[in-house]
Design an enzyme around this catalytic site. Sequence first.
Site, PDB file in Angstrom:
ATOM      1  N   HIS A 106       0.806  -1.227   0.000  1.00 59.51           N
ATOM      2  CA  HIS A 106       0.000   0.000   0.000  1.00 59.51           C
ATOM      3  C   HIS A 106       0.839   1.277   0.000  1.00 59.51           C
ATOM      4  CE1 HIS A 106       0.682  -0.071   4.419  1.00 59.51           C
ATOM      5  NE2 HIS A 106       0.415   1.219   4.366  1.00 59.51           N
ATOM      6  N   ASP A 138      -0.523  -7.496   1.285  1.00 62.21           N
ATOM      7  CA  ASP A 138       0.132  -6.193   1.450  1.00 62.21           C
ATOM      8  C   ASP A 138       1.652  -6.300   1.348  1.00 62.21           C
ATOM      9  OD1 ASP A 138       0.035  -3.414   1.737  1.00 62.21           O
ATOM     10  OD2 ASP A 138       0.413  -3.525   3.895  1.00 62.21           O
ATOM     11  N   GLY A 145       5.044   6.482   8.066  1.00 61.65           N
ATOM     12  CA  GLY A 145       6.210   6.048   7.330  1.00 61.65           C
ATOM     13  C   GLY A 145       6.817   4.748   7.816  1.00 61.65           C
ATOM     14  N   SER A 174       5.198   1.787   7.910  1.00 58.22           N
ATOM     15  CA  SER A 174       4.715   0.625   7.157  1.00 58.22           C
ATOM     16  C   SER A 174       5.786   0.161   6.184  1.00 58.22           C
ATOM     17  CB  SER A 174       3.449   0.975   6.378  1.00 58.22           C
ATOM     18  OG  SER A 174       2.299   0.812   7.172  1.00 58.22           O
ATOM     19  N   LEU A 209     -14.470 -16.985  -8.468  1.00 55.72           N
ATOM     20  CA  LEU A 209     -15.746 -17.573  -8.899  1.00 55.72           C
ATOM     21  C   LEU A 209     -16.719 -16.525  -9.411  1.00 55.72           C
ATOM     22  CD1 LEU A 209     -16.782 -20.366  -6.352  1.00 55.72           C
ATOM     23  CD2 LEU A 209     -15.838 -20.614  -8.652  1.00 55.72           C
ATOM     24  N   GLY A 210     -16.661 -15.331  -8.830  1.00 55.98           N
ATOM     25  CA  GLY A 210     -17.596 -14.284  -9.236  1.00 55.98           C
ATOM     26  C   GLY A 210     -18.913 -14.349  -8.512  1.00 55.98           C
ATOM     27  N   VAL A 211     -18.862 -14.586  -7.209  1.00 53.62           N
ATOM     28  CA  VAL A 211     -20.088 -14.674  -6.419  1.00 53.62           C
ATOM     29  C   VAL A 211     -19.980 -13.808  -5.176  1.00 53.62           C
ATOM     30  CG1 VAL A 211     -20.558 -17.021  -7.214  1.00 53.62           C
ATOM     31  CG2 VAL A 211     -19.316 -16.670  -5.058  1.00 53.62           C
TER      32      VAL A 211
END
Length: 298
Positions: A50, A80, A153, A155, A205-207
């Site tokens: 990020h 991340d 700073g 992270s 899957l798209g659910v």
Amino acid sequence: MADILHTLSNEMAAVVEQAAASIVRVEGRRRLAATGVIHTADGIIVTSNHVVERDENVRVGLADGSVVPAALVGRDPSTDIAVLRVNANGLTPANWDVNNQSKVGHLVLALGRPDSSVQATLGVISALGEGWRTPMGGYIDAYVQTDVTMYPGFSGGPLLNVGGYFVGLNSSALARGVSLTIPAETIARVAGTLLQHGHVKHGYLGVSAQPVRLPGNVAQSVGQETGLLLVAVEEGSPADKAGLAMGDTIVSLDGSAVRMMDDLMGLLTGDRVGKSVPVKIVRGGQIQESHVTIGERN
């Protein structure tokens, strides 16, 4: 007592001084720079995904004060983690805590280099746990929570134990209001994948789904009390192409029980992408089986 505290203070300062050679500044966003850790002596750096907001024009500030351009090797938002490469050799790589020596109550140091010099803050490991999945489905091999203050700073910077070993990378993006550390095991696994492929595959899957209690006869038949009720199925998605529809309840995928969303996310692994696997659903009170080809999440 004063002598004990003085000795401890000097020893911890020595740990910070030694670790500083492996800690870099990462300039990958418009605001305050963040931190990264040297992973290999030939220029591989790991940091938080990020804090690398752009794919180009990333710069890294090394311990000797020099600033060098960095190329983005790859990123995995679900854990991340991002990997950078700089054109340098003879760097000092981090000494990772691969043996997982941490215990609740251990003193730890969070280090950062948002400016030219290393900064540090002291705390303790407040909680440890088993592996877990982030809201984006990434797998973190162990739960490591501390009470260290994550200053701006920090992270992408390391968590160090008093022996000077790098426990992992600190991240402020995985959970709100909690200081979490991505353990060394996860960093090694994800960084290795990014170095080899440039990205980490995640199944799709798209659910949209939510846990639901199964009818008594169905629960007895499948040997579980809950399944995942589909509340939405994206048009043209792998689930849609397999004939799954809103109102179906998934109870297993590829032979493994699906009781909650974490179960499904755990089964949508990169090695299943492109493969046709059996999916068992409940539709109209009846158990049915179909096959779905797992897609890859962008």
